[in-house]
Design an enzyme around this catalytic site. Sequence first.
Site, PDB file in Angstrom:
ATOM      1  CE  LYS A   1      -1.075   1.704   3.832  1.00 33.79           C
ATOM      2  NZ  LYS A   1      -0.565   2.554   4.582  1.00 33.79           N
ATOM      3  CB  SER A   2       3.781   2.110   1.911  1.00 32.50           C
ATOM      4  OG  SER A   2       3.314   1.987   3.191  1.00 32.50           O
TER       5      SER A   2
ATOM      6  CD  GLU B   1       4.589  -0.193   8.412  1.00 31.49           C
ATOM      7  OE1 GLU B   1       4.776  -1.322   7.473  1.00 31.49           O
ATOM      8  OE2 GLU B   1       4.706   0.948   8.254  1.00 31.49           O
TER       9      GLU B   1
END
Length: 426
Positions: free
Chosen positions: A28-29, A314
């Site tokens: 996603k990043s 994270e």
Amino acid sequence: MTSTLPNPWPAPRTRGPVDLEVSLPGSKSLANRALVLAALADGPSVVRRALRSRDTLLMAAALTALGSEVDTSGDDWTVTPGALTADALIDCGLAGTVMRFVPPAAGLSQGRVAFDGDPHMRSRPIGPVLDALRGLGVEIDDHGTGFLPFTVRGSGSVRGGAVTLDASESSQFISALMLAGARYEQGVDIRHVGPPVPSLPHIEMTVAALRRHGVEVDASEPDRWRVAPGPIVAVDEVIEPDLSNAAPFLALAAVSGGSVLVRDWPQATTQPGDELRRILALMGCAVDLGPAGLRVTGGPSIRGVDLDLHDVGELTPAIAALCALADSPSELSGVAHIRGHETDRLAALARELGALGADVTERPDGLSIRPAPLRGGTFHTYADHRMAHAGVIIGAAVDGVLVEDIATTSKTFPDFADFWAGLWRE
């Protein structure tokens, strides 16, 4: 406060050593950085193997609302930049990258761009980015709150130049300004003043992405990033697997004493999730990165660790779950900033792990976790995909764990629950 949704999901329990191979969706990043740069580039480009998740679809919708054309119909997404002229309403959902990366681009528009998102997003920090944009010449109305909802009033160009901000709450503050900075008249010269910036690998990821697009970036000085003005070259990108999403799968190896291969693990990467290799080795696993991917094999037990996770915050929920299953104490520190993520992750982890019997002490910037017998029960997720990962890891080792709102994993991994449960059927 917790609220249990109907029919919490029964987390599958391992009954012996696993032997699995998994292929993960894209990062996603990386995908959301690639989409922003593609929308600001000098021509059409393709984002290949794009992750199809709520966060990336919200990004595609936001950039489309600003005037670009983003075709998400296939596995490879075509992005055609367009004139940023229309008024727009941007739904940030629970995507910090949308809330933070899109406003600097919206400053280049010639319209009124309104931002809002899910209720929890109204408490996630964005004020330093908005103040920085004002200093660079962008008109913003946030009613003096520094939070969602807010409106960016574009004039068609942004002066840019030097700006100082405190990015100790999120590295995304720096990345947000860098991604659009080349399109500003004077570029952007960003200085951070304050406690250390967390998750520095994510800033390195942004620097690398900009350079792939032909943008000149000087990151040679600590706490300073300079992006030269100029075109953003259209470049086709291939998105790597999301290495942070590998955490629950690799944790299965540690929990079961088995072996898990994550296919296509890159030999070199800017993703913070690559730190899992070092962390799992410290916890007693055998770790081997080869041509096929990363293989982790669990040892006879899980060892406790003393880790500063400041740069890889994270990963904290998954690592904390493993620490709760370890045979010796653990200290996790350096992650005060994850209190401002999808939920206050430190408070949530202490509460939920403790409710299942873990001996957890919440610290200002981390957790102390000591061995204790665990029991089943409901593990609340607080609409946070990483909390759901922690829940399924505990559930793999403990009978009777029910994960509330497992669907929140769609933020970065569509159909995670079916995929995870399918591992037990193979």
